[in-house]
Design a protein around this motif. Structure first.
Motif, PDB file in Angstrom:
ATOM      1  N   ARG A   1      47.259  43.460  40.409  1.00 24.60           N
ATOM      2  CA  ARG A   1      46.400  42.828  39.395  1.00 24.60           C
ATOM      3  C   ARG A   1      46.417  41.318  39.605  1.00 24.60           C
ATOM      4  O   ARG A   1      47.464  40.733  39.855  1.00 24.60           O
ATOM      5  CB  ARG A   1      46.880  43.173  37.995  1.00 24.60           C
ATOM      6  CG  ARG A   1      46.637  44.624  37.677  1.00 24.60           C
ATOM      7  CD  ARG A   1      46.965  44.988  36.281  1.00 24.60           C
ATOM      8  NE  ARG A   1      46.756  46.434  36.163  1.00 24.60           N
ATOM      9  CZ  ARG A   1      46.641  47.062  35.032  1.00 24.60           C
ATOM     10  NH1 ARG A   1      46.733  46.411  33.904  1.00 24.60           N
ATOM     11  NH2 ARG A   1      46.445  48.359  35.013  1.00 24.60           N
TER      12      ARG A   1
ATOM     13  N   ASP B   1      40.015  36.245  33.357  1.00 19.08           N
ATOM     14  CA  ASP B   1      39.846  37.693  33.480  1.00 19.08           C
ATOM     15  C   ASP B   1      40.859  38.262  34.465  1.00 19.08           C
ATOM     16  O   ASP B   1      41.266  37.599  35.419  1.00 19.08           O
ATOM     17  CB  ASP B   1      38.429  38.046  33.948  1.00 19.08           C
ATOM     18  CG  ASP B   1      37.405  37.988  32.832  1.00 19.08           C
ATOM     19  OD1 ASP B   1      37.806  37.897  31.648  1.00 19.08           O
ATOM     20  OD2 ASP B   1      36.200  38.046  33.143  1.00 19.08           O
TER      21      ASP B   1
ATOM     22  N   LEU C   1      41.688  41.558  37.014  1.00 18.73           N
ATOM     23  CA  LEU C   1      41.139  42.718  37.686  1.00 18.73           C
ATOM     24  C   LEU C   1      42.127  43.281  38.688  1.00 18.73           C
ATOM     25  O   LEU C   1      43.086  42.620  39.068  1.00 18.73           O
ATOM     26  CB  LEU C   1      39.801  42.402  38.363  1.00 18.73           C
ATOM     27  CG  LEU C   1      39.761  41.284  39.381  1.00 18.73           C
ATOM     28  CD1 LEU C   1      38.835  41.671  40.502  1.00 18.73           C
ATOM     29  CD2 LEU C   1      39.246  40.029  38.706  1.00 18.73           C
TER      30      LEU C   1
ATOM     31  N   LEU D   1      43.802  44.934  32.012  1.00 24.33           N
ATOM     32  CA  LEU D   1      42.619  44.641  32.830  1.00 24.33           C
ATOM     33  C   LEU D   1      41.462  44.234  31.922  1.00 24.33           C
ATOM     34  O   LEU D   1      41.269  44.818  30.860  1.00 24.33           O
ATOM     35  CB  LEU D   1      42.202  45.874  33.629  1.00 24.33           C
ATOM     36  CG  LEU D   1      43.150  46.338  34.712  1.00 24.33           C
ATOM     37  CD1 LEU D   1      42.683  47.664  35.292  1.00 24.33           C
ATOM     38  CD2 LEU D   1      43.248  45.297  35.809  1.00 24.33           C
TER      39      LEU D   1
ATOM     40  N   ILE E   1      38.370  43.426  33.674  1.00 28.20           N
ATOM     41  CA  ILE E   1      37.224  43.766  34.518  1.00 28.20           C
ATOM     42  C   ILE E   1      37.590  45.012  35.314  1.00 28.20           C
ATOM     43  O   ILE E   1      38.629  45.059  35.960  1.00 28.20           O
ATOM     44  CB  ILE E   1      36.866  42.631  35.498  1.00 28.20           C
ATOM     45  CG1 ILE E   1      36.438  41.381  34.738  1.00 28.20           C
ATOM     46  CG2 ILE E   1      35.746  43.064  36.432  1.00 28.20           C
ATOM     47  CD1 ILE E   1      36.076  40.235  35.620  1.00 28.20           C
TER      48      ILE E   1
END
Length: 88
Positions: A2, A20, A22, A44, A46
């Motif tokens: 991540r 953000d 992801l 998360l 996204i």
């Protein structure tokens, strides 16, 4: 792994913003220095279905099209010159 986005000057998914998080298989070269790894416990923000790839830019597409057009023009010029010599 991540990662959290730290800079937007990269081809992140549409709508992505700084902060953000992801999931990526690995950090792509274009994303180096524009994100940092975070723990698996970080939520998360996204969803990405596969490892991101750097997109083909409009400039790269135009450059490729120009190269193809120049190659075709060279072939046509050679063909025309070849026909001209036959008729002399």
């Amino acid at each position: 792994m991540r990662v959290q986005i730290t800079h937007l000057k990269a081809p992140w998914p549409q709508g992505a913003v700084v902060g953000d998080v992801l999931e990526l298989d690995s950090i792509p070269a274009w994303a180096a220095g524009k994100c940092h790894p975070v723990g698996d416990d970080v939520a998360l923000t996204i969803a990405v279905t596969s490892d991101l790839k750097a997109p083909v830019t409009e400039e790269a597409q135009a450059s490729e099209s120009l190269a193809q057009a120049e190659a075709q023009a060279a072939e046509e010029k050679a063909e025309i010159q070849g026909k001209g010599k036959k008729h002399k």
